[in-house]
Scaffold this active site. Structure first.
Site, PDB file in Angstrom:
ATOM      1  N   GLY A  79     -10.740  -7.149   8.609  1.00 39.69           N
ATOM      2  CA  GLY A  79     -10.535  -5.720   8.803  1.00 39.69           C
ATOM      3  C   GLY A  79      -9.419  -5.154   7.942  1.00 39.69           C
ATOM      4  O   GLY A  79      -9.220  -5.538   6.788  1.00 39.69           O
ATOM      5  N   SER A  80      -8.659  -4.241   8.542  1.00 36.60           N
ATOM      6  CA  SER A  80      -7.661  -3.481   7.778  1.00 36.60           C
ATOM      7  C   SER A  80      -6.503  -4.314   7.262  1.00 36.60           C
ATOM      8  O   SER A  80      -5.717  -3.821   6.444  1.00 36.60           O
ATOM      9  CB  SER A  80      -7.117  -2.339   8.637  1.00 36.60           C
ATOM     10  OG  SER A  80      -8.137  -1.408   8.951  1.00 36.60           O
ATOM     11  N   THR A  81      -6.362  -5.557   7.714  1.00 40.66           N
ATOM     12  CA  THR A  81      -5.254  -6.377   7.218  1.00 40.66           C
ATOM     13  C   THR A  81      -5.392  -6.699   5.738  1.00 40.66           C
ATOM     14  O   THR A  81      -4.411  -7.110   5.103  1.00 40.66           O
ATOM     15  CB  THR A  81      -5.138  -7.692   8.015  1.00 40.66           C
ATOM     16  OG1 THR A  81      -6.373  -8.400   7.948  1.00 40.66           O
ATOM     17  CG2 THR A  81      -4.763  -7.423   9.460  1.00 40.66           C
ATOM     18  N   VAL A  82      -6.591  -6.524   5.158  1.00 38.59           N
ATOM     19  CA  VAL A  82      -6.740  -6.783   3.720  1.00 38.59           C
ATOM     20  C   VAL A  82      -6.682  -5.498   2.893  1.00 38.59           C
ATOM     21  O   VAL A  82      -6.828  -5.546   1.671  1.00 38.59           O
ATOM     22  CB  VAL A  82      -8.054  -7.550   3.404  1.00 38.59           C
ATOM     23  CG1 VAL A  82      -8.035  -8.928   4.040  1.00 38.59           C
ATOM     24  CG2 VAL A  82      -9.272  -6.753   3.837  1.00 38.59           C
ATOM     25  N   LYS A  83      -6.436  -4.365   3.517  1.00 40.69           N
ATOM     26  CA  LYS A  83      -6.287  -3.129   2.747  1.00 40.69           C
ATOM     27  C   LYS A  83      -5.136  -3.199   1.739  1.00 40.69           C
ATOM     28  O   LYS A  83      -5.249  -2.625   0.645  1.00 40.69           O
ATOM     29  CB  LYS A  83      -6.124  -1.943   3.687  1.00 40.69           C
ATOM     30  CG  LYS A  83      -7.424  -1.551   4.384  1.00 40.69           C
ATOM     31  CD  LYS A  83      -7.231  -0.391   5.353  1.00 40.69           C
ATOM     32  CE  LYS A  83      -8.554  -0.021   6.020  1.00 40.69           C
ATOM     33  NZ  LYS A  83      -8.385   1.056   7.042  1.00 40.69           N
TER      34      LYS A  83
END
Length: 577
Positions: free
Chosen positions: A297-301
């Site tokens: 999810g957003s942790t790789v943004k």
């Protein structure tokens, strides 16, 4: 003249000579045979007879080897071997013993139960009565001197930290062989080499005396881990607390030293006690930090941000219009929780705007994003060699739909483990360089090898944004640590079921870096299926990170900052090797 006037019988001397001669011949034959056996005929002589005697009376036995100790980085024991006695019996001799009841009482068994076990081994000459008993209990049993009962020395593994480090250390089986965790990974180092001795047995098979050591036992080598048991206890405590507060079913956390690549703590829930096998759930032995791969999810943004900055198409101050708070890609509508309007690229990450990241992804394409993911170690196993470690996955398609290109940028369509996420953020903390991870303590002064993944300038810019995420306008305010400035990124992803995404089950994620004035320590937290309304990464996982990092910084002797708020742009911070 003979007494009473009787003359000696004729021929008496001849008979005497004959008898004496026969005796001398017999003696010579015996002596000759002895000479033949001892000197001349080696094939069927003394060596042969000694060999035959040994085959009937001399036996070999193993000398157990002490398994190597596992310690933490400060020398605290995590796995040690203690001497125990295994009691055995000869069923043929014991089966009809009149003292069976006395023996059963000493073993804590019923006589009926013991008799049933003997019946199962009725045609055997060996069976275990009780494995790995304390020397005190074994001595009481052996003192009964029941015919056909004996004992042999062995070692049993004991884990002083119990459930706190159980999934990391793993465990051995009853024969002392590593079957899980680091006990399995370093089996060749820890197990040592058993010795061998010879002994003489009597007619009943009981040992009478030892006759010599054929090969000395060689103890296993010790293994010093990078784990700090103090941090391990702290992380374990906070993870268990989170399970109670969020009602989650499982969780995992890992803390790295980004400069050295050392793993300082690694904890999981559920837990198990490796010292008690009575009620044992082997599913709890899973080290979720390395075995559980999920969509991050957003942790790789922040990694997508790296790709955008590297292309030169965007800067942190570039403006992206996210109005009206949603965007259509193909047949999918991707919404933001609010209409953020026209915001900077930095604010896109701070607010975790799906619309903003989607427009960035559409502008740069999916290939630069995939390239960054690969360079940061996603889709490949780490270097720690942990049994059962998963490598996660990156999509490999010939044709990409528009929605697949976009969702890749915000963490869907790929999988990663908590350890891989922590390793990725460690690159930011280490000035853009990737250091191989290790569960083993590095030697004092050892230079950790590293490869440059991104430029120092881009790493610096991403750290600036990560710090803003924990600021008053970001999504991770609960990740703050009193007295220190930190940075990180939240993530909230749907769990996947047999028929697709489960809309009422989530993973709450947070990965953070600290302290921001000298970034070094990275912690990733995963909370699996939190209950209630506080299921997001900012609500469920960020507070856990805060408490863990507070303890990490203090135990690692980091001085609190005078000002916890960092400048808008980090520059010239201390870094790794």
């Amino acid at each position: 003249m003979a007494r009473n006037g009787v003359a000696p019988a004729p021929g008496t001397p001849w008979r005497l000579v004959t008898v004496v001669g026969l005796l001398l011949i017999l003696a010579a034959a015996v002596v000759g045979r002895l000479v033949l056996i001892q000197v001349v005929d080696q094939e069927h002589g003394a060596a042969f007879l000694r060999e035959q005697g040994a085959m009937r009376a001399v036996r070999s036995a193993e000398i157990p080897a002490y398994r190597g100790m596992v310690t933490d980085r400060r020398g605290e024991p995590l796995a040690i071997s203690t001497p125990v006695i295994t009691l055995w019996a000869d069923p043929l001799r014991l089966r009809d013993s009149s003292r069976l009841g006395v023996l059963a009482d000493a073993l804590g068994q019923s006589e009926v139960e013991l008799q049933q076990r003997l019946d199962l081994y009725s045609d055997k000459r060996f069976m275990y009565l009780a494995r790995h008993q304390t020397p005190q209990l074994a001595r009481r049993v052996l003192a009964l001197k029941v015919a056909g009962v004996g004992g042999k020395r062995e070692y049993r593994r004991f884990y002083p930290a119990g459930e706190v480090a159980s999934q990391v250390i793993g465990l051995t089986n009853v024969d002392g062989k590593g079957i899980a965790g680091l006990e399995k990974a370093y089996e060749d180092v820890l197990h040592g080499r058993v010795g061998k001795k010879r002994y003489i047995k009597d007619l009943h098979g009981d040992a009478i005396r030892d006759v010599g050591v054929v090969r000395e036992a060689r103890p296993g080598q010790p293994v010093a881990l990078a784990i700090d048991l103090r941090l391990q206890y702290l992380q374990h405590r906070e993870l268990q607390r989170a399970m109670v507060e969020t009602g989650a079913e499982a969780g995992a956390a890992v803390t790295l030293d980004a400069w050295t690549g050392e793993i300082l703590a690694m904890t999981n829930h559920p837990v198990f006690n490796p010292n008690s096998r009575a009620a044992f759930d082997y599913s709890a032995t899973r080290n979720r930090v390395v075995t559980d791969a999920f969509e991050p999810g957003s942790t790789v943004k922040p990694l997508t941000l790296v790709a955008a900055l590297e292309t030169g198409a965007f800067t942190l101050d570039s403006i992206i219009d996210t109005s009206p708070g949603r965007i259509r890609v193909g047949r999918k509508v991707l919404p933001d929780p609010l209409n953020y309007g026209a915001i900077s690229v930095s604010r896109v990450i701070e607010k975790s705007s799906q619309v903003g990241v989607t427009k960035m992804a559409q502008a740069i394409g999916h290939e630069p994003v995939l390239s960054v993911y690969r360079r940061f170690g996603l889709g490949e196993p780490s270097s720690i060699g942990f049994p059962g470690e998963r490598s996660g996955s990156l999509p490999n398609r010939e044709r990409w739909s528009e929605i697949e290109k976009v969702t890749l940028a915000f963490g869907y369509g790929l999988t990663a483990t908590p350890l891989q996420l922590a390793q990725a953020y460690a690159i930011f903390a280490n000035q853009g360089k990737r250091v191989p991870l290790t569960l083993l303590k590095r030697s004092d002064g050892e230079q950790a090898p590293s490869d440059r993944v991104i430029s120092k300038e881009i790493a610096n810019q991403v750290l600036t944004v990560l710090h803003r995420v924990t600021g008053s306008e970001g999504t991770a305010q609960k990740a703050r640590v009193p007295g220190f400035s930190v940075g990180g990124k939240t993530g909230t992803v749907h769990k996947v079921g047999p028929s697709g995404y489960l809309h009422d089950q989530y993973l709450a994620l947070f990965v953070g870096v600290a302290p921001m004035d000298n970034p070094r320590y990275v912690t990733a937290v995963v909370i699996d299926r939190p209950k209630g309304d506080s299921y997001g990464g900012g609500a469920a996982a960020a507070p856990v990170y805060s408490r863990i990092t507070d303890g990490v910084l203090r135990l690692r002797n980091q001085r609190p900052e005078v000002e916890a708020e960092m400048p808008a742009q980090l520059a010239g911070f201390g870094g790794g090797q």
